[in-house]
Design an enzyme around this catalytic site. Structure first.
Site, mmCIF file in Angstrom:
data_model
loop_
_atom_site.group_PDB
_atom_site.id
_atom_site.type_symbol
_atom_site.label_atom_id
_atom_site.label_comp_id
_atom_site.label_asym_id
_atom_site.label_seq_id
_atom_site.Cartn_x
_atom_site.Cartn_y
_atom_site.Cartn_z
ATOM 1 C CE LYS A 22 -1.769 1.631 4.015
ATOM 2 N NZ LYS A 22 -1.475 3.035 4.340
ATOM 3 C CG ASN A 23 2.280 2.616 3.540
ATOM 4 O OD1 ASN A 23 1.130 2.938 3.253
ATOM 5 N ND2 ASN A 23 2.663 2.316 4.763
ATOM 6 N NE ARG A 92 -2.827 12.617 7.767
ATOM 7 C CZ ARG A 92 -1.610 12.572 7.213
ATOM 8 N NH1 ARG A 92 -1.181 11.433 6.681
ATOM 9 N NH2 ARG A 92 -0.855 13.644 7.135
ATOM 10 C CB CYS A 116 -5.552 10.004 10.809
ATOM 11 S SG CYS A 116 -4.026 9.245 11.325
ATOM 12 N NE ARG A 121 0.200 10.345 9.947
ATOM 13 C CZ ARG A 121 -0.325 9.323 9.275
ATOM 14 N NH1 ARG A 121 -1.447 8.806 9.692
ATOM 15 N NH2 ARG A 121 0.242 8.849 8.187
ATOM 16 N N PRO A 122 1.090 16.408 11.191
ATOM 17 C CG PRO A 122 2.833 17.377 12.400
ATOM 18 C CD PRO A 122 1.840 16.244 12.443
ATOM 19 C CB ILE A 123 1.903 18.400 5.884
ATOM 20 C CG1 ILE A 123 1.028 19.661 5.814
ATOM 21 C CG2 ILE A 123 1.055 17.150 5.890
ATOM 22 C CD1 ILE A 123 0.290 19.785 4.480
ATOM 23 C CG ASP A 124 6.026 20.548 10.416
ATOM 24 O OD1 ASP A 124 5.415 19.457 10.351
ATOM 25 O OD2 ASP A 124 7.023 20.704 11.130
ATOM 26 C CG LEU A 125 9.013 17.835 8.808
ATOM 27 C CD1 LEU A 125 9.435 16.413 9.159
ATOM 28 C CD2 LEU A 125 10.071 18.831 9.270
ATOM 29 C CG ASP A 306 2.932 1.482 9.398
ATOM 30 O OD1 ASP A 306 3.199 1.699 8.199
ATOM 31 O OD2 ASP A 306 2.628 2.380 10.201
ATOM 32 C CB ILE A 328 6.741 6.771 14.633
ATOM 33 C CG1 ILE A 328 8.005 5.925 14.522
ATOM 34 C CG2 ILE A 328 6.434 7.530 13.343
ATOM 35 C CD1 ILE A 328 9.249 6.677 14.092
ATOM 36 N NE ARG A 398 -6.984 4.184 5.426
ATOM 37 C CZ ARG A 398 -6.024 4.514 6.311
ATOM 38 N NH1 ARG A 398 -6.264 4.468 7.595
ATOM 39 N NH2 ARG A 398 -4.825 4.897 5.899
HETATM 40 C C1 EPZ Z 1 4.020 6.943 6.191
HETATM 41 O O1 EPZ Z 1 3.247 7.967 6.775
HETATM 42 C C2 EPZ Z 1 3.098 5.742 6.103
HETATM 43 N N1 EPZ Z 1 1.959 6.046 5.228
HETATM 44 C C3 EPZ Z 1 2.606 5.356 7.496
HETATM 45 O O2 EPZ Z 1 1.831 4.163 7.355
HETATM 46 C C4 EPZ Z 1 3.832 5.033 8.364
HETATM 47 O O3 EPZ Z 1 3.402 4.745 9.673
HETATM 48 C C5 EPZ Z 1 4.772 6.245 8.383
HETATM 49 O O4 EPZ Z 1 5.134 6.609 7.027
HETATM 50 C C6 EPZ Z 1 6.052 5.958 9.166
HETATM 51 O O5 EPZ Z 1 6.694 4.861 8.624
HETATM 52 C C7 EPZ Z 1 2.125 5.994 3.892
HETATM 53 O O6 EPZ Z 1 3.205 5.737 3.404
HETATM 54 C C8 EPZ Z 1 0.907 6.281 3.049
HETATM 55 P P1 EPZ Z 1 6.060 10.315 8.391
HETATM 56 P P2 EPZ Z 1 3.834 9.491 6.816
HETATM 57 O O7 EPZ Z 1 5.949 11.572 7.613
HETATM 58 O O8 EPZ Z 1 4.577 9.767 5.592
HETATM 59 C C9 EPZ Z 1 5.842 13.515 11.908
HETATM 60 C C10 EPZ Z 1 -0.036 2.767 7.682
HETATM 61 O O9 EPZ Z 1 -0.550 2.232 8.686
HETATM 62 N N2 EPZ Z 1 5.804 14.509 10.818
HETATM 63 O O10 EPZ Z 1 7.294 9.505 8.323
HETATM 64 O O11 EPZ Z 1 2.729 10.399 7.200
HETATM 65 C C11 EPZ Z 1 4.527 12.732 11.968
HETATM 66 O O12 EPZ Z 1 3.579 13.435 12.736
HETATM 67 C C12 EPZ Z 1 0.434 4.212 7.748
HETATM 68 O O13 EPZ Z 1 0.136 2.180 6.577
HETATM 69 C C13 EPZ Z 1 5.876 15.862 11.150
HETATM 70 O O14 EPZ Z 1 5.968 16.237 12.314
HETATM 71 O O15 EPZ Z 1 4.847 9.353 8.048
HETATM 72 C C14 EPZ Z 1 4.939 11.451 12.625
HETATM 73 O O16 EPZ Z 1 5.002 11.650 14.022
HETATM 74 C C15 EPZ Z 1 0.209 4.823 9.121
HETATM 75 N N3 EPZ Z 1 5.814 16.779 10.150
HETATM 76 C C16 EPZ Z 1 6.358 11.234 12.098
HETATM 77 O O17 EPZ Z 1 6.815 12.506 11.613
HETATM 78 C C17 EPZ Z 1 5.724 16.411 8.827
HETATM 79 O O18 EPZ Z 1 5.711 17.312 7.948
HETATM 80 C C18 EPZ Z 1 6.450 10.205 10.979
HETATM 81 O O19 EPZ Z 1 5.686 10.682 9.915
HETATM 82 C C19 EPZ Z 1 5.653 15.037 8.513
HETATM 83 C C20 EPZ Z 1 5.697 14.094 9.523
#
Ligand code: EPZ
Length: 418
Positions: A22-23, A92, A116, A121-125, A306, A328, A398
């Site tokens: 999926k990912n 999302r 969620c 799940r912020p997207i600041d980065l 995950d 995480i 999902r």
């Molecule tokens: C991906 O989510 C996966 N989803 C998640 O899988 C997985 O848990 C996660 O990576 C970590 O491996 C998909 O690939 C679709 P991150 P993503 O950005 O990209 C913080 C599942 O069950 N963060 O690595 O959203 C965030 O809040 C899902 O299949 C910021 O602070 O993960 C989190 O605490 C769940 N600011 C941490 O980083 C940002 O701009 C990891 O997030 C982005 C992230």
């Protein structure tokens, strides 16, 4: 409202085939809009998150179809650059379209994805990185509009956290940027390497994927390509955990064992015997699982967040006390409250879950809180002798393709009721 009825208590035995990732599928489907020609993607799993992504592609003006087991995309008719709120809410992680739509059209408009079940799940980065590539960003009233009418310009992007999504958005956005982009402290998950392979198949110049520094040399255009996405390491590990929690012997085929290394280590610490072949893993559970002192979720190649819920469920049957630390996501223990209905003995304190193993779990009626938490409840029900029901399984659909059919390959008694 769909639910599973599970008649558990028997050791699972048999062979199952692992679904496509999926990912990996979601970012690759989004990136396909960069192509000037037709894209053929194989091993894309049948999931509601994939359906939501195809809906967004169609909304943007792409033609998509499933043909002979592959997903075929014709992105030539792209006519929109916004992701509607209802589609953002449906999934999302559609934030992964940010880099692709911006690179393709010079503009992207999306709603703040919001949190969620497992965290804010912020997207600041993502936004800081896209700004570094030269985009103008207006983030107001919950709507984000990014513009780069002259295209994007390569830059050095240092991520304060190896965010998977932010790494993917920058890789996708910078493929067509002017000049060189370097991502430092990039995520190293196998899905990052799979995305790089796909981008390069379209004619991009991405190197270093899978390491902490990824370099993308911008090119003028990308062309059609065929790509098969990697197997889903989380779904595969979940199936192995089903064998472990029921005291069975299960083999999962069509895997890349190296992608499961950190989980295999925990399976072995818990007393499971593991046999690894080139594309399969066999798990033989012990009579009684052993507790694991500490399991800490980390970015790859650490133990994946995950698989935390399914492994926590398995440890509920172990002899002794295990400690799980979720580093995480800030609220990824919602399922524990439901797990306790099966007789699990778990205490949660912030990011830590203390699991006192029980000899047996008991049948219960539970409600799925989120995707991976739902998988944990299915495992608990498979282990509990008697009939359990799990509702709200739309969350499970999902990320797990037809889970009841896959588990029936292990002769699990599981029935879906719509
Ligand atoms: C991906 O989510 C996966 N989803 C998640 O899988 C997985 O848990 C996660 O990576 C970590 O491996 C998909 O690939 C679709 P991150 P993503 O950005 O990209 C913080 C599942 O069950 N963060 O690595 O959203 C965030 O809040 C899902 O299949 C910021 O602070 O993960 C989190 O605490 C769940 N600011 C941490 O980083 C940002 O701009 C990891 O997030 C982005 C992230």
């Amino acid at each position: 409202m769909s639910s599973f009825t599970i008649f558990g208590g028997r050791a699972l035995r048999g062979d199952a085939v692992c679904q496509g990732s999926k990912n990996s599928s979601l970012p690759i489907l989004a990136a396909s809009i960069l192509s000037g020609g037709e894209i053929i993607l194989e091993n894309i799993p049948r999931l509601s998150d994939v359906d939501a992504t195809l809906k967004i592609l169609n909304y943007l003006g792409c033609k998509t179809k499933r043909e002979n087991g592959a997903v075929v995309i014709d992105p030539s008719g792209i006519s929109a650059s916004d992701i509607p709120e209802n589609l953002m809410r449906e999934m999302r992680s559609s934030v992964i379209f940010l880099g692709a739509v911006l690179a393709r059209t010079g503009r992207v408009e999306l709603f703040s994805p919001g949190g969620c079940e497992i965290g804010l799940r912020p997207i600041d980065l993502h936004l800081e990185a896209i700004k570094k590539l030269g985009a103008e960003i207006i983030d107001a009233e919950g709507k984000i509009v990014c513009t780069a009418p002259e295209g994007l310009t390569g830059a050095v992007i240092s991520l304060s956290f190896p965010s998977v999504g932010a790494t993917e958005n920058v890789m996708i956005a910078s493929c067509l940027a002017h000049g060189r982009t370097e991502i430092r402290n990039a995520a190293r998950e196998p899905e990052i390497s799979d995305l790089a392979d796909f981008l390069n198949a379209m004619g991009a110049k991405v190197s270093g994927a899978g390491e902490s520094t990824v370099v993308i040399e911008g090119v003028k255009r990308l062309h059609s390509a065929t790509h098969s996405v990697i197997p889903d390491r989380i779904a595969g590990a979940t199936l192995l955990a089903a064998g472990a929690i029921t005291g069975g012997v299960v083999r999962v085929n069509g895997l890349i064992p190296a992608h499961l290394a950190p989980v295999i280590d925990i399976f072995e610490q818990a007393g499971n015997e593991i046999e690894i072949k080139s594309d399969s893993v066999l798990l033989r559970a012990p009579k009684r699982l052993k507790s694991v002192k500490t399991v800490r979720t980390m970015p790859y190649p650490g133990f994946p967040t995950d698989i935390q819920p399914p492994i926590a469920a398995m440890l509920c049957k172990a002899e002794g006390t295990s400690v799980m630390i979720e580093t995480i996501f800030e609220s990824r223990y919602k399922y524990i409250g439901e797990l306790i209905r099966f007789g699990a003995k778990v205490r949660v304190d912030g990011r830590m879950a203390v699991i006192d193993g029980a000899e047996k779990l008991y049948p219960a009626n539970a409600v799925t809180p989120d995707l991976r938490g739902g998988a944990a409840l299915v495992l608990a029900a498979l282990s509990a002798a008697g009939e359990s029901t799990i509702t709200e399984i739309k969350h499970i659909d999902r990320g797990y393709e037809n889970l009841e059919r896959t588990l029936s390959a292990f002769s699990a008694e599981i029935k879906r009721t719509d």
